[in-house]
Design a protein around this motif. Structure first.
Motif, PDB file in Angstrom:
ATOM      1  N   ASP A  59       0.969  -1.224  -0.029  1.00 28.13           N
ATOM      2  CA  ASP A  59      -0.213   0.087   0.065  1.00 28.13           C
ATOM      3  C   ASP A  59       1.006   1.274  -0.296  1.00 28.13           C
ATOM      4  OD1 ASP A  59       0.722   0.229   2.892  1.00 28.13           O
ATOM      5  OD2 ASP A  59      -1.365  -0.119   3.548  1.00 28.13           O
ATOM      6  N   ALA A  60       0.303   2.603  -0.261  1.00 29.08           N
ATOM      7  CA  ALA A  60       1.198   3.623   0.599  1.00 29.08           C
ATOM      8  C   ALA A  60       2.024   3.429   1.537  1.00 29.08           C
ATOM      9  CB  ALA A  60      -0.150   5.117   0.485  1.00 29.08           C
ATOM     10  N   ASN A  61       1.851   2.716   2.692  1.00 25.87           N
ATOM     11  CA  ASN A  61       2.776   3.017   3.418  1.00 25.87           C
ATOM     12  C   ASN A  61       3.233   1.879   2.992  1.00 25.87           C
ATOM     13  OD1 ASN A  61       1.336   5.362   4.777  1.00 25.87           O
ATOM     14  ND2 ASN A  61      -0.390   3.605   5.463  1.00 25.87           N
ATOM     15  N   GLU A  62       3.947   1.437   2.020  1.00 26.70           N
ATOM     16  CA  GLU A  62       4.889  -0.531   1.865  1.00 26.70           C
ATOM     17  C   GLU A  62       4.569  -0.866   2.636  1.00 26.70           C
ATOM     18  OE1 GLU A  62       9.004   1.643   2.446  1.00 26.70           O
ATOM     19  OE2 GLU A  62       8.778   2.781   0.625  1.00 26.70           O
ATOM     20  N   GLN A  63       3.710  -0.849   3.462  1.00 28.18           N
ATOM     21  CA  GLN A  63       2.748  -2.136   4.296  1.00 28.18           C
ATOM     22  C   GLN A  63       2.617  -3.464   2.712  1.00 28.18           C
ATOM     23  OE1 GLN A  63       2.135  -3.079   7.482  1.00 28.18           O
ATOM     24  NE2 GLN A  63       1.792  -5.180   6.974  1.00 28.18           N
ATOM     25  N   PRO A  64       3.108  -4.657   3.161  1.00 28.68           N
ATOM     26  CA  PRO A  64       3.355  -5.515   2.153  1.00 28.68           C
ATOM     27  C   PRO A  64       1.905  -6.711   1.927  1.00 28.68           C
ATOM     28  CG  PRO A  64       4.521  -6.477   3.944  1.00 28.68           C
ATOM     29  CD  PRO A  64       3.907  -5.487   3.849  1.00 28.68           C
ATOM     30  N   TYR A  65       0.827  -6.337   1.114  1.00 30.46           N
ATOM     31  CA  TYR A  65      -0.196  -7.367   1.008  1.00 30.46           C
ATOM     32  C   TYR A  65      -0.114  -8.743  -0.146  1.00 30.46           C
ATOM     33  CZ  TYR A  65      -2.996  -3.636   3.463  1.00 30.46           C
ATOM     34  OH  TYR A  65      -3.457  -3.001   4.298  1.00 30.46           O
ATOM     35  N   ALA A  66      -1.171  -9.356   0.478  1.00 30.32           N
ATOM     36  CA  ALA A  66      -1.186 -10.774  -0.085  1.00 30.32           C
ATOM     37  C   ALA A  66      -2.898 -11.341  -1.087  1.00 30.32           C
ATOM     38  CB  ALA A  66      -0.787 -11.950   0.783  1.00 30.32           C
ATOM     39  N   ASN A  67      -2.680 -11.097  -1.696  1.00 29.60           N
ATOM     40  CA  ASN A  67      -4.065 -11.241  -2.426  1.00 29.60           C
ATOM     41  C   ASN A  67      -4.674 -12.823  -3.475  1.00 29.60           C
ATOM     42  OD1 ASN A  67      -6.090 -10.727  -4.600  1.00 29.60           O
ATOM     43  ND2 ASN A  67      -6.549  -8.852  -3.574  1.00 29.60           N
ATOM     44  N   TRP A  68      -5.223 -13.013  -2.949  1.00 23.81           N
ATOM     45  CA  TRP A  68      -5.885 -14.182  -4.048  1.00 23.81           C
ATOM     46  C   TRP A  68      -7.184 -13.774  -4.375  1.00 23.81           C
ATOM     47  CZ3 TRP A  68      -3.826 -14.013   1.314  1.00 23.81           C
ATOM     48  CH2 TRP A  68      -2.557 -14.866   1.296  1.00 23.81           C
ATOM     49  N   THR A  69      -7.264 -14.677  -5.522  1.00 24.18           N
ATOM     50  CA  THR A  69      -8.956 -14.654  -6.652  1.00 24.18           C
ATOM     51  C   THR A  69      -8.812 -16.194  -6.755  1.00 24.18           C
ATOM     52  OG1 THR A  69      -8.357 -12.411  -6.734  1.00 24.18           O
ATOM     53  CG2 THR A  69      -9.992 -13.817  -7.572  1.00 24.18           C
ATOM     54  N   THR A  70     -10.038 -16.347  -6.421  1.00 25.03           N
ATOM     55  CA  THR A  70     -10.289 -17.907  -6.370  1.00 25.03           C
ATOM     56  C   THR A  70     -11.186 -17.654  -8.022  1.00 25.03           C
ATOM     57  OG1 THR A  70     -12.522 -17.666  -5.491  1.00 25.03           O
ATOM     58  CG2 THR A  70     -10.474 -18.605  -3.895  1.00 25.03           C
ATOM     59  N   LYS A  71     -11.559 -18.752  -8.477  1.00 31.64           N
ATOM     60  CA  LYS A  71     -12.383 -19.559  -9.902  1.00 31.64           C
ATOM     61  C   LYS A  71     -13.578 -18.876  -9.462  1.00 31.64           C
ATOM     62  CE  LYS A  71      -9.569 -23.311 -11.114  1.00 31.64           C
ATOM     63  NZ  LYS A  71      -8.599 -23.788 -10.272  1.00 31.64           N
ATOM     64  N   SER A  72     -14.125 -18.807  -8.790  1.00 34.60           N
ATOM     65  CA  SER A  72     -15.325 -18.364  -7.927  1.00 34.60           C
ATOM     66  C   SER A  72     -15.279 -17.221  -7.676  1.00 34.60           C
ATOM     67  CB  SER A  72     -16.208 -19.201  -6.560  1.00 34.60           C
ATOM     68  OG  SER A  72     -15.655 -18.373  -5.350  1.00 34.60           O
ATOM     69  N   GLY A  73     -14.522 -16.423  -7.702  1.00 33.15           N
ATOM     70  CA  GLY A  73     -14.953 -14.723  -7.547  1.00 33.15           C
ATOM     71  C   GLY A  73     -14.638 -14.272  -6.647  1.00 33.15           C
ATOM     72  N   LEU A  74     -14.306 -15.668  -5.501  1.00 34.34           N
ATOM     73  CA  LEU A  74     -14.203 -14.954  -4.125  1.00 34.34           C
ATOM     74  C   LEU A  74     -12.243 -14.525  -3.905  1.00 34.34           C
ATOM     75  CD1 LEU A  74     -14.939 -15.200  -1.672  1.00 34.34           C
ATOM     76  CD2 LEU A  74     -13.757 -17.221  -1.164  1.00 34.34           C
ATOM     77  N   GLU A  75     -12.751 -13.093  -2.986  1.00 37.56           N
ATOM     78  CA  GLU A  75     -11.050 -12.442  -2.958  1.00 37.56           C
ATOM     79  C   GLU A  75     -10.934 -12.536  -1.921  1.00 37.56           C
ATOM     80  OE1 GLU A  75      -9.362  -8.899  -3.744  1.00 37.56           O
ATOM     81  OE2 GLU A  75     -10.496  -8.591  -4.845  1.00 37.56           O
ATOM     82  N   LEU A  76      -9.625 -13.458  -1.610  1.00 40.51           N
ATOM     83  CA  LEU A  76      -8.818 -13.157  -0.579  1.00 40.51           C
ATOM     84  C   LEU A  76      -8.008 -12.379  -0.514  1.00 40.51           C
ATOM     85  CD1 LEU A  76      -9.862 -16.240  -1.109  1.00 40.51           C
ATOM     86  CD2 LEU A  76      -8.965 -17.089   1.232  1.00 40.51           C
ATOM     87  N   TYR A  77      -7.617 -11.366   1.169  1.00 42.75           N
ATOM     88  CA  TYR A  77      -6.487 -10.467   0.575  1.00 42.75           C
ATOM     89  C   TYR A  77      -6.568 -10.170   2.315  1.00 42.75           C
ATOM     90  CZ  TYR A  77      -9.913  -6.695   1.498  1.00 42.75           C
ATOM     91  OH  TYR A  77     -10.615  -5.914   2.106  1.00 42.75           O
TER      92      TYR A  77
END
Length: 178
Positions: A59-77
């Motif tokens: 993000d803008a504060n250089e905080q690392p994030y992880a993101n996953w988008t499943t085949k169903s369209g559900l997003e996890l982050y």
């Protein structure tokens, strides 16, 4: 002629069932026997359970994030800690995605679980209920927030009263974020 009409009717019914079938989130290996998300997690373990690649960002504060988008369209982050462990998780499905996604923590189902069902399911916890404003992510919807153990659970429902967002965090998230 009657046989052909019967077969076509049967075919269309089967197609309709397949088109509106639920999809599973694929989280079974990340949940305990009570359907609660197990913390801490690693991005590799989540990626393997979901069968999708982890997308890393900051993000803008250089905080690392992880993101996953499943085949169903559900997003996890989630945000990543200094040790790269995951201690909170966010689940969201876009408002335009009408697929029912089951297999979520607490046996919730995106696009099917209602506020009334959630109020009953989590009745032993002190649930804070709020109406979402027109400037929120889900205008006209509702927000339920409660503490379960050492975690804060937030559920967001759209104006049709369907679950669209679930977060499991160690700190209460400012409502202005949603």
């Amino acid at each position: 002629m009657k046989t052909t009409a019967f077969r076509l009717t049967l075919l269309f019914q089967l197609l309709a069932l397949c088109a509106f079938a639920q999809k599973n989130a694929g989280l079974k290996n990340l949940l305990n026997k009570n359907s609660e998300f197990v913390f801490p997690q690693t991005s590799d373990r989540i990626s393997a359970a979901l069968g999708v690649k982890t997308i890393f960002s900051e993000d803008a504060n250089e905080q690392p994030y992880a993101n996953w988008t499943t085949k169903s369209g559900l997003e996890l982050y989630c945000s990543l800690g200094e040790d790269k462990n995951i201690n909170e998780m966010f689940f969201i499905i876009p408002e335009e995605n009408l697929t029912e996604v089951e297999g979520l923590p607490f046996n919730l189902v995106m696009n099917r679980t209602t506020p009334e069902q959630s109020a009953i399911k989590f009745s032993r916890y002190k649930i804070k209920k709020e109406k979402l404003g027109e400037d929120s992510q889900f205008p006209g919807g509702r927000r339920f927030t409660f503490k379960k153990g050492n975690r804060f659970i937030t559920l967001l429902f759209d104006r049709k009263n369907l679950l669209k967002f679930l977060s499991i965090t160690t700190e209460l998230i400012d409502p202005a974020v949603n």
